[in-house]
Design a protein around this motif. Structure first.
Motif, PDB file in Angstrom:
ATOM      1  N   UNK A 122      -4.838  -3.431  11.143  1.00  0.00           N
ATOM      2  CA  UNK A 122      -5.389  -2.132  10.794  1.00  0.00           C
ATOM      3  C   UNK A 122      -4.712  -1.029  11.604  1.00  0.00           C
ATOM      4  N   UNK A 123      -4.539  -1.261  12.900  1.00  0.00           N
ATOM      5  CA  UNK A 123      -3.912  -0.245  13.749  1.00  0.00           C
ATOM      6  C   UNK A 123      -2.484   0.063  13.286  1.00  0.00           C
ATOM      7  N   UNK A 167      -4.747   5.087   4.226  1.00  0.00           N
ATOM      8  CA  UNK A 167      -5.613   4.742   5.356  1.00  0.00           C
ATOM      9  C   UNK A 167      -6.847   3.977   4.878  1.00  0.00           C
ATOM     10  N   UNK A 168      -7.403   4.384   3.743  1.00  0.00           N
ATOM     11  CA  UNK A 168      -8.556   3.671   3.191  1.00  0.00           C
ATOM     12  C   UNK A 168      -8.168   2.240   2.807  1.00  0.00           C
ATOM     13  N   UNK A 169      -6.971   2.075   2.253  1.00  0.00           N
ATOM     14  CA  UNK A 169      -6.501   0.740   1.869  1.00  0.00           C
ATOM     15  C   UNK A 169      -6.290  -0.148   3.098  1.00  0.00           C
ATOM     16  N   UNK A 170      -5.999   0.463   4.232  1.00  0.00           N
ATOM     17  CA  UNK A 170      -5.790  -0.306   5.464  1.00  0.00           C
ATOM     18  C   UNK A 170      -7.025  -1.123   5.840  1.00  0.00           C
ATOM     19  N   UNK A 171      -8.179  -0.660   5.450  1.00  0.00           N
ATOM     20  CA  UNK A 171      -9.417  -1.360   5.811  1.00  0.00           C
ATOM     21  C   UNK A 171      -9.580  -2.687   5.088  1.00  0.00           C
ATOM     22  N   UNK A 188       0.836  -1.205   0.000  1.00  0.00           N
ATOM     23  CA  UNK A 188       0.000   0.000   0.000  1.00  0.00           C
ATOM     24  C   UNK A 188       0.868   1.251   0.000  1.00  0.00           C
ATOM     25  N   UNK A 189       1.835   1.285   0.920  1.00  0.00           N
ATOM     26  CA  UNK A 189       2.679   2.473   1.079  1.00  0.00           C
ATOM     27  C   UNK A 189       3.462   2.755  -0.195  1.00  0.00           C
ATOM     28  N   UNK A 190       3.979   1.704  -0.818  1.00  0.00           N
ATOM     29  CA  UNK A 190       4.755   1.871  -2.051  1.00  0.00           C
ATOM     30  C   UNK A 190       3.864   2.228  -3.238  1.00  0.00           C
ATOM     31  N   UNK A 191       2.674   1.657  -3.291  1.00  0.00           N
ATOM     32  CA  UNK A 191       1.805   1.876  -4.452  1.00  0.00           C
ATOM     33  C   UNK A 191       1.324   3.310  -4.577  1.00  0.00           C
TER      34      UNK A 191
END
Length: 113
Positions: free
Chosen positions: A94-95, A80-84, A25-28
């Motif tokens: 998630x946290x 943050x949305x991808x974390x869900x 997620x972070x890289x994308x």
């Protein structure tokens, strides 16, 4: 941006597959470069502690900085949305993902002019 340091004790409680998803997620969304990694460390900084140093900026510089920070916030919100989408019932995924998002936003903003 460089490697992202996170609290090892918390990070190591997250399912391995969710650790990989968080890194992806972070890289994308560009908050980490492909060559960078999330590094668990014994004592990472609290993501809520922000640098309080500010310099006097001209109006042009202030606008440029403001726009850069808006971009960082937008990328962070996307993360943050991808974390869900993380594995349920991972109690820490998630946290930790949200903490990584906050640290990523901080790192992004530190790179702003």
């Amino acid at each position: 941006m460089a490697n992202l340091k996170v609290n090892a004790e918390v990070w190591n409680k997250v399912f391995k597959e969710d650790q990989a998803r968080i890194a992806t997620f972070v890289k994308s969304i560009g908050l980490l470069e492909e060559k960078d990694n999330i590094l668990p460390e014994p004592s990472s900084l609290d993501p809520q502690v922000l640098s309080a140093t500010h310099t006097a900026l001209g109006i042009h510089d202030a606008i440029e900085k403001f726009m850069c920070e808006i971009g960082c916030d937008a990328m962070g919100t996307t993360l943050k949305a991808a974390c869900l989408a993380l594995t349920d019932p991972d109690p820490n995924g998630i946290e930790v993902c949200l903490t990584v998002a906050e640290l990523s936003i901080q790192g992004c903003k530190e790179g702003c002019p």
